[in-house]
Design a protein around this motif. Structure first.
Motif, PDB file in Angstrom:
ATOM      1  N   UNK A  65       0.856  -1.186   0.000  1.00 52.58           N
ATOM      2  CA  UNK A  65       0.000   0.000   0.000  1.00 52.58           C
ATOM      3  C   UNK A  65       0.892   1.237   0.000  1.00 52.58           C
ATOM      4  N   UNK A  66       0.769   2.037  -1.055  1.00 54.09           N
ATOM      5  CA  UNK A  66       1.553   3.265  -1.212  1.00 54.09           C
ATOM      6  C   UNK A  66       0.633   4.471  -1.156  1.00 54.09           C
ATOM      7  N   UNK A  67       1.158   5.574  -0.668  1.00 58.77           N
ATOM      8  CA  UNK A  67       0.437   6.849  -0.714  1.00 58.77           C
ATOM      9  C   UNK A  67       1.348   7.888  -1.355  1.00 58.77           C
ATOM     10  N   UNK A  68       0.739   8.885  -1.944  1.00 60.31           N
ATOM     11  CA  UNK A  68       1.490   9.979  -2.542  1.00 60.31           C
ATOM     12  C   UNK A  68       1.500  11.175  -1.598  1.00 60.31           C
ATOM     13  N   UNK A 106       5.147   7.030  -1.194  1.00 61.86           N
ATOM     14  CA  UNK A 106       5.671   6.525   0.071  1.00 61.86           C
ATOM     15  C   UNK A 106       5.035   5.169   0.361  1.00 61.86           C
ATOM     16  N   UNK A 107       5.856   4.177   0.651  1.00 58.60           N
ATOM     17  CA  UNK A 107       5.355   2.841   0.953  1.00 58.60           C
ATOM     18  C   UNK A 107       4.949   2.712   2.408  1.00 58.60           C
ATOM     19  N   UNK A 108       3.670   2.420   2.648  1.00 57.39           N
ATOM     20  CA  UNK A 108       3.168   2.234   4.012  1.00 57.39           C
ATOM     21  C   UNK A 108       3.186   0.751   4.381  1.00 57.39           C
ATOM     22  N   UNK A 109       2.715  -0.093   3.462  1.00 59.10           N
ATOM     23  CA  UNK A 109       2.770  -1.544   3.617  1.00 59.10           C
ATOM     24  C   UNK A 109       3.611  -2.091   2.478  1.00 59.10           C
ATOM     25  N   UNK A 110       4.568  -2.977   2.805  1.00 60.88           N
ATOM     26  CA  UNK A 110       5.577  -3.383   1.831  1.00 60.88           C
ATOM     27  C   UNK A 110       5.638  -4.913   1.693  1.00 60.88           C
ATOM     28  N   UNK A 111       4.971  -5.416   0.664  1.00 60.15           N
ATOM     29  CA  UNK A 111       5.063  -6.833   0.318  1.00 60.15           C
ATOM     30  C   UNK A 111       4.789  -7.723   1.530  1.00 60.15           C
TER      31      UNK A 111
END
Length: 244
Positions: free
Chosen positions: A9-12, A18-23
């Motif tokens: 989950x990425x946000x701009x 910006x990566x909030x949740x990464x794989x």
């Protein structure tokens, strides 16, 4: 029951993506009591919102009982059997507590049955059953009413985002008893986002999320010594709680 596969989950923001949740990969089995913990800003609540459909993942899949629910909305997920209790409960002007519990249960409960759910979360039922779920209720009262509605729903998966937030010490002690009863009596799974030691102590499994990734996952007996006050873990625990 629930599987998160390569969830991202990425946000701009002003600085770009910006990566909030990464794989992130996680499986929660049937009948399990699982607590997700970790430093503030690490991605715990975001993970819960992705499970419920409040947020949509940038990539990856969410499976529930083998069904891909990644693109389903909140209502569809609720109908499948996923309940969610917010960190800050929602107010419903014009809706009485009795109506809310009946809506959650999806059936016309008797007043006596509805009152029983309120009693389980430490509220005097006669003082609350006909009140509106509005600003006249404190944050702690709203929290307990929301948990009562989750109990009434009896979902396959019940997700609680920091249920201890905004409640007093007596209510918190009662809340622990509620979760202990749920753990013994529920046929579904329970997922709680929390850093409270007493909640961690009644979990079957603990998942530690930091910087958007799972950094540890195992049984309570395996994980607790690593994040709480054993002499061998003091340094690790200090680093764990100061990653922000």
């Amino acid at each position: 029951m629930l599987t998160l596969e390569n969830l991202t989950f990425d946000v701009n923001d002003d600085e770009g993506g910006k990566g909030i949740i990464k794989d992130l990969n996680l499986t929660i089995g049937d009948g399990k009591f699982v607590v997700i913990t970790g430093p503030n800003g690490g991605g715990k609540s975001t993970t819960a919102k992705l499970i419920m459909g409040i947020e949509k993942p940038t990539s990856g899949r969410i499976l529930f009982d083998g069904q891909d629910i990644t693109d389903m909305n909140i209502t569809d997920r609720a109908n499948l059997g996923i309940s969610f209790a917010f960190q800050q409960p929602v107010r419903f002007k014009g809706v009485q507590v009795l109506d809310l519990i009946r809506l959650a249960a999806k059936k016309k409960l008797s007043v006596t049955d509805a009152c029983q759910y309120l009693s389980e979360v430490g509220l005097c039922a006669k003082d609350y059953i006909n009140r509106e779920v509005n600003a006249s209720l404190s944050g702690g009262e709203l929290k307990r009413i929301e948990i009562a509605s989750v109990l009434a729903r009896a979902s396959k998966l019940s997700v609680f985002d920091e249920p201890e937030a905004g409640i007093d010490l007596w209510s918190f002690q009662n809340l622990i008893q509620v979760f202990e009863r749920m753990r013994k009596n529920t046929n579904g799974s329970i997922l709680i986002i929390s850093h409270q030691e007493r909640i961690l102590n009644i979990a079957d499994e603990i998942v530690v999320i930091a910087d958007g990734k799972i950094v540890n996952h195992g049984s309570r007996d395996e994980i607790m010594p690593q994040i709480m006050g054993t002499a061998s873990a003091v340094d690790a625990c200090s680093k764990f709680y100061n990653q922000d």
